[in-house]
Design a protein around this motif. Structure first.
Motif, PDB file in Angstrom:
ATOM      1  N   ASP A 265       7.392  40.370  -7.967  1.00  0.00           N
ATOM      2  CA  ASP A 265       7.012  40.991  -9.243  1.00  0.00           C
ATOM      3  C   ASP A 265       6.980  42.509  -9.054  1.00  0.00           C
ATOM      4  O   ASP A 265       5.912  43.085  -8.816  1.00  0.00           O
ATOM      5  CB  ASP A 265       5.645  40.485  -9.703  1.00  0.00           C
ATOM      6  N   LYS A 267       6.955  45.022 -10.897  1.00  0.00           N
ATOM      7  CA  LYS A 267       6.205  45.865 -11.816  1.00  0.00           C
ATOM      8  C   LYS A 267       4.693  45.803 -11.613  1.00  0.00           C
ATOM      9  O   LYS A 267       3.942  46.428 -12.368  1.00  0.00           O
ATOM     10  CB  LYS A 267       6.528  45.476 -13.257  1.00  0.00           C
ATOM     11  N   ILE A 268       4.228  45.062 -10.622  1.00  0.00           N
ATOM     12  CA  ILE A 268       2.792  44.916 -10.435  1.00  0.00           C
ATOM     13  C   ILE A 268       2.130  46.279 -10.251  1.00  0.00           C
ATOM     14  O   ILE A 268       2.627  47.148  -9.524  1.00  0.00           O
ATOM     15  CB  ILE A 268       2.476  43.986  -9.243  1.00  0.00           C
ATOM     16  N   TRP A 284      -3.566  43.464 -15.017  1.00  0.00           N
ATOM     17  CA  TRP A 284      -2.116  43.238 -14.994  1.00  0.00           C
ATOM     18  C   TRP A 284      -1.818  41.811 -14.547  1.00  0.00           C
ATOM     19  O   TRP A 284      -0.935  41.146 -15.115  1.00  0.00           O
ATOM     20  CB  TRP A 284      -1.447  44.229 -14.054  1.00  0.00           C
ATOM     21  N   LEU A 285      -2.533  41.340 -13.524  1.00  0.00           N
ATOM     22  CA  LEU A 285      -2.318  39.979 -13.016  1.00  0.00           C
ATOM     23  C   LEU A 285      -2.587  38.945 -14.119  1.00  0.00           C
ATOM     24  O   LEU A 285      -1.824  37.988 -14.303  1.00  0.00           O
ATOM     25  CB  LEU A 285      -3.231  39.707 -11.818  1.00  0.00           C
ATOM     26  N   ASP A 287      -2.606  39.465 -17.414  1.00  0.00           N
ATOM     27  CA  ASP A 287      -1.604  39.624 -18.470  1.00  0.00           C
ATOM     28  C   ASP A 287      -0.289  38.967 -18.077  1.00  0.00           C
ATOM     29  O   ASP A 287       0.378  38.306 -18.895  1.00  0.00           O
ATOM     30  CB  ASP A 287      -1.395  41.111 -18.749  1.00  0.00           C
ATOM     31  N   ALA A 288       0.088  39.118 -16.811  1.00  0.00           N
ATOM     32  CA  ALA A 288       1.340  38.537 -16.330  1.00  0.00           C
ATOM     33  C   ALA A 288       1.325  37.017 -16.392  1.00  0.00           C
ATOM     34  O   ALA A 288       2.383  36.382 -16.476  1.00  0.00           O
ATOM     35  CB  ALA A 288       1.609  38.994 -14.896  1.00  0.00           C
ATOM     36  N   CYS A 289       0.131  36.445 -16.373  1.00  0.00           N
ATOM     37  CA  CYS A 289       0.000  34.986 -16.472  1.00  0.00           C
ATOM     38  C   CYS A 289      -0.093  34.527 -17.930  1.00  0.00           C
ATOM     39  O   CYS A 289      -0.308  33.335 -18.194  1.00  0.00           O
ATOM     40  CB  CYS A 289      -1.227  34.509 -15.692  1.00  0.00           C
ATOM     41  N   ARG A 338      -0.018  31.641  -9.269  1.00  0.00           N
ATOM     42  CA  ARG A 338       1.168  32.503  -9.337  1.00  0.00           C
ATOM     43  C   ARG A 338       1.221  33.532  -8.222  1.00  0.00           C
ATOM     44  O   ARG A 338       2.284  33.778  -7.645  1.00  0.00           O
ATOM     45  CB  ARG A 338       1.226  33.214 -10.693  1.00  0.00           C
TER      46      ARG A 338
END
Length: 350
Positions: A265, A267-268, A284-285, A287-289, A338
């Motif tokens: 990932d 863009k983390i 961010w983590l 939101d990514a989920c 994830r």
């Protein structure tokens, strides 16, 4: 000492969760603690210290004796060539205290503006925002041992500050452990505000403010206003939409772990730390989920900031502590599956 019974706690927790305290004592001065501990029927009771209620999740009625800290007062204790030493009562509103320091010419806390809660809760959580943590501005605090009734004073080293952590969040477990969770009631906190003052403006949002305004040398008042504007744009006002602020701590990983996540990932959002570790943005983590804007019952993830869980039921049909924790655990599971990262909640679950 004022004691009340069957007290609604919805007004005293920023999530707006409905719960009651079987018994509540208002602590307006140190003498109230002495009176409490001198009462044989109360001295041995389990106790729960409540400040602004901005960092708790109530999962039911509170059976321990609730000590509502309401100690007031602000003053300049000392001024030297190197610092202002400012003291505030533990029951003072945190944001109003920050505003008071700036308006009275004692800058240094402005990056911590608009954080909900009370002064007494600030060292417990070692609150932080925009490049400043409480430990950076801390001098000492006064507290009372709820087991012995003895007053004591702690400096920064004795508070054992860590990331959103302190000695007040850990219980003594035997040996030489100095845990004070559930044992200490903080009465007053002193801050060391350094001279000469220098703006801490290294965070992206503050750098963007400087670019937008063309002001690259903001004073403390301008920093205070910027921080307030940034927080209001990103975070919900708990008086309108109940919440407990950032619900999860930003996790830290090794550079090797971070490189592995970046490979999957790119863009983390991550920040290198002074000790060589890497801090990951928990928001961010989450939101990514795919959790931003999602809900479980009346508990939801705020649309503008995935790190904040909110009360979608409002004051009339409020969220329950069970709904909040169900949502929190679902988020933790998603992030772990994830990214292999275990998110740790910030609020105290009661």
């Amino acid at each position: 000492m004022i004691m009340e019974h069957n007290v609604p706690l919805q007004p005293y927790n920023s999530f707006g969760i409905v719960a009651r305290a079987q018994h509540l004592v208002r602590i307006a001065q140190e003498a109230d603690v002495a009176a409490l501990l001198a009462d044989a029927s109360l001295a041995g009771a389990d106790k729960f210290v409540l400040g602004g209620g901005s960092n708790i999740v109530l999962t039911g009625d509170v059976k321990p004796l609730v000590l509502k800290v309401e100690i007031q007062g602000r003053r300049l204790v000392e001024e030297t060539d190197r610092a202002w030493i400012v003291e505030a009562g533990a029951g003072e509103n945190w944001h109003e205290t920050v505003q008071w320091t700036v308006e009275n010419g004692f800058p240094g806390l402005e990056n911590l503006a608009l954080i909900p809660g009370t002064v007494g809760g600030s060292p417990v959580q070692n609150i932080g925002a925009y490049g400043v943590e409480l430990q950076d501005r801390f001098d000492s605090l006064d507290a009372i041992d709820l087991e012995t009734g003895r007053p004591f004073t702690l400096d920064a080293a004795q508070c054992a500050f860590g990331y959103r952590d302190s000695v007040f969040k850990h219980a003594a477990s035997g040996g030489n452990d100095f845990g004070l969770a559930g044992r200490a009631l903080i009465t007053r906190v002193r801050f060391r505000l350094p001279k000469p003052w220098k703006a801490v403006a290294g965070y992206f949002d503050l750098e963007r403010k400087m670019e937008e305004t063309g002001n690259f040398t903001p004073d403390a008042h301008e920093m205070f206003d910027w921080v307030c504007a940034i927080r209001r744009a990103k975070l919900p006002d708990w008086r309108v939409l109940g919440n407990a602020g950032s619900f999860f701590k930003n996790p830290t990983v090794t550079p090797e772990q971070c490189a592995d996540i970046i490979a999957r990932d790119p863009k983390i959002v991550h920040y290198p730390m002074a000790d060589g570790s890497i801090k990951l943005a928990a928001g961010w983590l989450i939101d990514a989920c795919g959790w931003k804007g999602k809900s479980v019952g009346n508990a939801g993830v705020y649309e503008r900031q995935a790190l904040v869980l909110v009360n979608r039921g409002g004051r009339e049909d409020p969220v329950t502590g069970g709904e909040v924790m169900t949502l929190a655990k679902a988020i933790q599971t998603s992030v772990y599956e994830r990214f292999g990262i275990r998110l740790e909640p910030e609020p105290v679950v009661v």
